[in-house]
Motif scaffolding. Structure first.
Motif, PDB file in Angstrom:
ATOM      1  N   ALA A 228       0.834  -1.203   0.000  1.00 42.30           N
ATOM      2  CA  ALA A 228       0.000   0.000   0.000  1.00 42.30           C
ATOM      3  C   ALA A 228       0.866   1.249   0.000  1.00 42.30           C
ATOM      4  O   ALA A 228       1.928   1.290   0.620  1.00 42.30           O
ATOM      5  CB  ALA A 228      -0.910   0.003   1.225  1.00 42.30           C
ATOM      6  N   SER A 229       0.406   2.264  -0.716  1.00 36.68           N
ATOM      7  CA  SER A 229       1.086   3.554  -0.695  1.00 36.68           C
ATOM      8  C   SER A 229       0.507   4.388   0.446  1.00 36.68           C
ATOM      9  O   SER A 229      -0.566   4.111   0.963  1.00 36.68           O
ATOM     10  CB  SER A 229       0.892   4.278  -2.027  1.00 36.68           C
ATOM     11  N   GLY A 230       1.230   5.387   0.850  1.00 33.54           N
ATOM     12  CA  GLY A 230       0.750   6.226   1.935  1.00 33.54           C
ATOM     13  C   GLY A 230       1.227   5.734   3.279  1.00 33.54           C
ATOM     14  O   GLY A 230       1.925   4.722   3.401  1.00 33.54           O
ATOM     15  N   SER A 231       0.839   6.464   4.302  1.00 28.73           N
ATOM     16  CA  SER A 231       1.300   6.156   5.650  1.00 28.73           C
ATOM     17  C   SER A 231       0.518   5.003   6.258  1.00 28.73           C
ATOM     18  O   SER A 231      -0.702   4.923   6.090  1.00 28.73           O
ATOM     19  CB  SER A 231       1.152   7.393   6.548  1.00 28.73           C
ATOM     20  N   PRO A 232       1.184   4.102   6.978  1.00 23.06           N
ATOM     21  CA  PRO A 232       0.474   3.018   7.657  1.00 23.06           C
ATOM     22  C   PRO A 232      -0.376   3.569   8.791  1.00 23.06           C
ATOM     23  O   PRO A 232      -0.089   4.639   9.334  1.00 23.06           O
ATOM     24  CB  PRO A 232       1.603   2.138   8.186  1.00 23.06           C
ATOM     25  N   GLN A 233      -1.402   2.820   9.159  1.00 20.36           N
ATOM     26  CA  GLN A 233      -2.297   3.232  10.232  1.00 20.36           C
ATOM     27  C   GLN A 233      -2.089   2.329  11.436  1.00 20.36           C
ATOM     28  O   GLN A 233      -2.154   1.112  11.314  1.00 20.36           O
ATOM     29  CB  GLN A 233      -3.756   3.148   9.758  1.00 20.36           C
ATOM     30  N   HIS A 234      -1.842   2.927  12.588  1.00 16.37           N
ATOM     31  CA  HIS A 234      -1.646   2.163  13.814  1.00 16.37           C
ATOM     32  C   HIS A 234      -2.800   2.447  14.772  1.00 16.37           C
ATOM     33  O   HIS A 234      -3.133   3.604  15.041  1.00 16.37           O
ATOM     34  CB  HIS A 234      -0.311   2.516  14.469  1.00 16.37           C
ATOM     35  N   ARG A 235      -3.401   1.369  15.281  1.00 23.36           N
ATOM     36  CA  ARG A 235      -4.513   1.499  16.231  1.00 23.36           C
ATOM     37  C   ARG A 235      -4.156   0.747  17.509  1.00 23.36           C
ATOM     38  O   ARG A 235      -3.445  -0.270  17.464  1.00 23.36           O
ATOM     39  CB  ARG A 235      -5.812   0.933  15.644  1.00 23.36           C
ATOM     40  N   PHE A 236      -4.668   1.252  18.613  1.00 25.06           N
ATOM     41  CA  PHE A 236      -4.371   0.673  19.914  1.00 25.06           C
ATOM     42  C   PHE A 236      -5.672   0.439  20.677  1.00 25.06           C
ATOM     43  O   PHE A 236      -6.540   1.313  20.716  1.00 25.06           O
ATOM     44  CB  PHE A 236      -3.459   1.599  20.717  1.00 25.06           C
ATOM     45  N   PHE A 237      -5.768  -0.751  21.279  1.00 22.59           N
ATOM     46  CA  PHE A 237      -6.924  -1.117  22.084  1.00 22.59           C
ATOM     47  C   PHE A 237      -6.443  -1.537  23.466  1.00 22.59           C
ATOM     48  O   PHE A 237      -5.373  -2.138  23.605  1.00 22.59           O
ATOM     49  CB  PHE A 237      -7.686  -2.290  21.458  1.00 22.59           C
TER      50      PHE A 237
END
Length: 272
Positions: A228-237
């Motif tokens: 994927a192009s663009g910035s990676p997405q990081h999520r926290f739970f």
């Protein structure tokens, strides 16, 4: 599917030591991190409890679309990794094992110390690792009750931290250990304190970088590396309190994010 996130989980903030290495070695990958702080620490819980928690967390991460899972907890890896792989054969699932193999290669005295929880030492994964790689090297097992708790509350230095660390380090040093293995993902956050107390002559091993590199190899082999192009997405739970987790996130790995909350209801995780 290559653009799907990687799932990483631990009982608390310790697995962030693995998260930071995954983000460093695989900068194009999006990551979902789940901290089961409702049940931290896992180290003093029964194998049945840990396996139940891990199975539900893996199900939850799969429902969030994760393409692979890293069990970023030595205790959980010791007792739940194989059951998870059997239950989810379609998913790459990686765990942690104490870095006994590289420690054996490094030791000059023939004595290696391992710092871990009771559940890690009792697990088949640890026993198999020692049996495979220790050979004639003496492995000194040091149970570290309370150390993960200090990391959870952010007490990474000071008199109480030093005193606790000394109580764990002194028996290993007295036995002649010149190499120490960190067998819990919480412990790398006090690695500088450990090195200060034991001095530069002793090697202190953190397995997280090797896990991150191996994850990259597994994803590449399965054709799952992100394109994927663009910035990676990081999520926290977290299943605990989001404010304290967010502060730990910033303090431990420099990440500033608003975590999302999950709650345990009748043995299942629910988004809040």
């Amino acid at each position: 599917m290559s653009s799907a996130p990687i799932g990483i989980f631990d009982s608390g903030v310790g697995g962030l030591s693995v998260w930071r290495q995954v983000v460093h070695h695989l900068p194009g990958e999006s990551v979902i991190y789940l901290a089961d702080q409702a049940h931290v620490p896992y180290g003093q819980r029964s194998a049945a409890e840990i396996q139940a928690y891990c199975a539900e967390i893996a199900r939850h991460l799969l429902a969030l679309g994760c393409k692979a899972i890293v069990v970023a907890c030595n205790t959980a890896s010791a007792v739940a990794l194989e059951p998870l792989r059997l239950a989810l054969p379609q998913l790459p699932i990686l765990g942690l094992e104490p870095a006994v193999k590289p420690a054996v290669a490094l030791t000059r005295t023939g004595v290696v110390g391992v710092m871990a929880t009771p559940a890690t030492f009792q697990g088949e994964l640890y026993r198999a690792t020692v049996g495979r790689w220790a050979g004639d090297v003496r492995v000194v097992e040091q149970v570290c009750i309370g150390l993960a708790d200090l990391v959870e509350v952010g007490e990474l230095e000071g008199e109480r931290c030093d005193a606790l660390l000394r109580s764990f380090l002194d028996p290993m040093l007295a036995a002649g250990a010149d190499t120490i293995v960190l067998g819990c993902t919480h412990y790398p956050f006090v690695i500088e304190a450990i090195r200060r107390l034991v001095g530069p002559a002793l090697a202190v091993l953190d397995p997280a970088p090797a896990v991150a590199r191996h994850l990259g190899e597994v994803l590449d082999g399965a054709g799952l590396l992100s394109t994927a192009s663009g910035s990676p997405q990081h999520r926290f739970f977290t299943s605990g309190e989001s404010g304290s987790f967010d502060r730990a996130l910033a303090r431990l790995v420099g990440a500033r994010a608003a975590s999302e909350c999950v709650a345990w209801q009748h043995g299942h995780l629910q988004r809040l």
